[in-house]
Design a protein around this motif. Structure first.
Motif, short mmCIF file in Angstrom:
data_model
loop_
_atom_site.label_atom_id
_atom_site.label_comp_id
_atom_site.label_asym_id
_atom_site.label_seq_id
_atom_site.Cartn_x
_atom_site.Cartn_y
_atom_site.Cartn_z
N CYS B 23 0.83 -1.19 0.00
CA CYS B 23 0.00 0.00 0.00
C CYS B 23 0.87 1.25 0.00
O CYS B 23 1.84 1.35 0.77
N ASP B 24 0.52 2.21 -0.84
CA ASP B 24 1.19 3.51 -0.87
C ASP B 24 0.15 4.56 -0.58
O ASP B 24 -0.74 4.81 -1.41
N PRO B 25 0.18 5.19 0.58
CA PRO B 25 -0.85 6.15 0.95
C PRO B 25 -0.70 7.48 0.22
O PRO B 25 0.28 7.70 -0.50
N ILE B 26 -1.64 8.35 0.43
CA ILE B 26 -1.57 9.69 -0.15
C ILE B 26 -0.40 10.42 0.51
O ILE B 26 -0.22 10.33 1.74
N SER B 27 0.36 11.14 -0.29
CA SER B 27 1.54 11.84 0.21
C SER B 27 1.15 12.81 1.33
O SER B 27 0.19 13.58 1.20
N GLY B 28 1.90 12.74 2.43
CA GLY B 28 1.63 13.62 3.55
C GLY B 28 0.69 13.07 4.59
O GLY B 28 0.52 13.66 5.66
N HIS B 29 0.08 11.93 4.30
CA HIS B 29 -0.81 11.31 5.28
C HIS B 29 0.01 10.52 6.29
O HIS B 29 0.70 9.56 5.94
N ALA B 30 -0.12 10.90 7.55
CA ALA B 30 0.68 10.27 8.60
C ALA B 30 0.09 8.94 9.07
O ALA B 30 0.81 8.07 9.54
N ASP B 74 5.14 3.96 2.63
CA ASP B 74 4.36 2.81 2.17
C ASP B 74 4.41 1.69 3.21
O ASP B 74 5.20 1.71 4.15
N SER B 75 3.53 0.71 2.99
CA SER B 75 3.37 -0.35 3.99
C SER B 75 3.15 -1.69 3.31
O SER B 75 2.65 -1.76 2.17
#
Lengths: 113, 115
Positions: B23-30, B74-75
């Motif tokens: 998973c690659d989250p939206i940039s800046g999302h902690a 990412d996770s």
């Protein structure tokens, strides 16, 4: 575990009619959110209502919240075929510093053209 | 518009095999979340990260599931060994985090079938 329960589990209406679905939950909340999920896809956020709010509108969506009854309703007016989806309520419990959402079981809405 | 990316979209594996989701989250999302959704039910939280730290993994079956977010971006969620009951949709979501994270943004999900 599911915090909320949506009612009804399934709903079929004619295009153009209004659709109402309800959500009940168990514990005190910080806010309540509604999400839509098209078949086999991810969830899309629709609207967020805070515990100190009673009603909120967004386009054709109207959400009410009654914290004394621990319930919320989502009204979709003038339904369209594209509104066919599953709708979930999600509660953000009072757990300061570790906010997380607990989703209900969902209402499957079918709009008949 | 920025989106949460997940891969693969579909995965078929035999029981006892290992499987991994990315998973690659939206940039800046902690804050990053992994959910499992069984057909006909709502998503259930498996693990929640704040940056690279786990803040909630109470529902993660730790004997077979593991999750990491090494650099806070990412996770990866891993299952080893997979069991038939693991067949489900695995959803990743992200949010700004903090005291009042508000709405979560979901990826398209990975549908896992264990045979």
């Amino acid at each position: 575990s599911q915090q909320g329960e949506e009612d009804p589990q399934a709903l079929s209406i004619q295009e153009g009619e209004n659709a109402t679905m309800n959500c009940s939950y168990k514990t005190s909340i910080n806010n309540l959110q509604w999400y839509r999920q098209n078949s086999g896809r991810g969830l899309v956020h629709l609207i967020l209502i805070r515990s100190n709010e009673r009603e909120k509108h967004s386009g054709r969506l109207r959400v009410t919240l009654d914290t004394s009854k621990k319930s919320s309703s989502l009204l979709i007016t003038a339904s369209r075929a594209a509104d066919t989806a599953s709708y979930f309520c999600a509660t953000d419990a009072l757990n300061f510093g570790n906010e997380k959402l607990t989703f209900g079981t969902g209402t499957r809405l079918t709009i008949i053209p | 518009e920025a989106e949460v990316a997940q891969s693969p979209r579909y995965k078929i594996t035999e029981k006892s095999q290992a499987v991994a989701f990315w998973c690659d989250p939206i940039s800046g999302h902690a804050t990053l979340y992994w959910y499992r959704q069984i057909l006909g039910q709502g998503p259930e939280l498996l693990v929640q990260f704040q940056d690279e730290s786990v803040v909630d993994d109470s529902q993660l079956p730790k004997d077979r599931f593991s999750a990491e977010r090494l650099k806070g971006v990412d996770s990866t969620l891993k299952i080893q060994p997979a069991e038939l009951g693991d067949s489900a949709m695995y959803l990743c979501a992200s949010s700004y985090g903090g005291y009042d994270p508000g709405e979560q943004y979901f990826g398209p999900g990975t549908r896992l079938t264990v045979t």
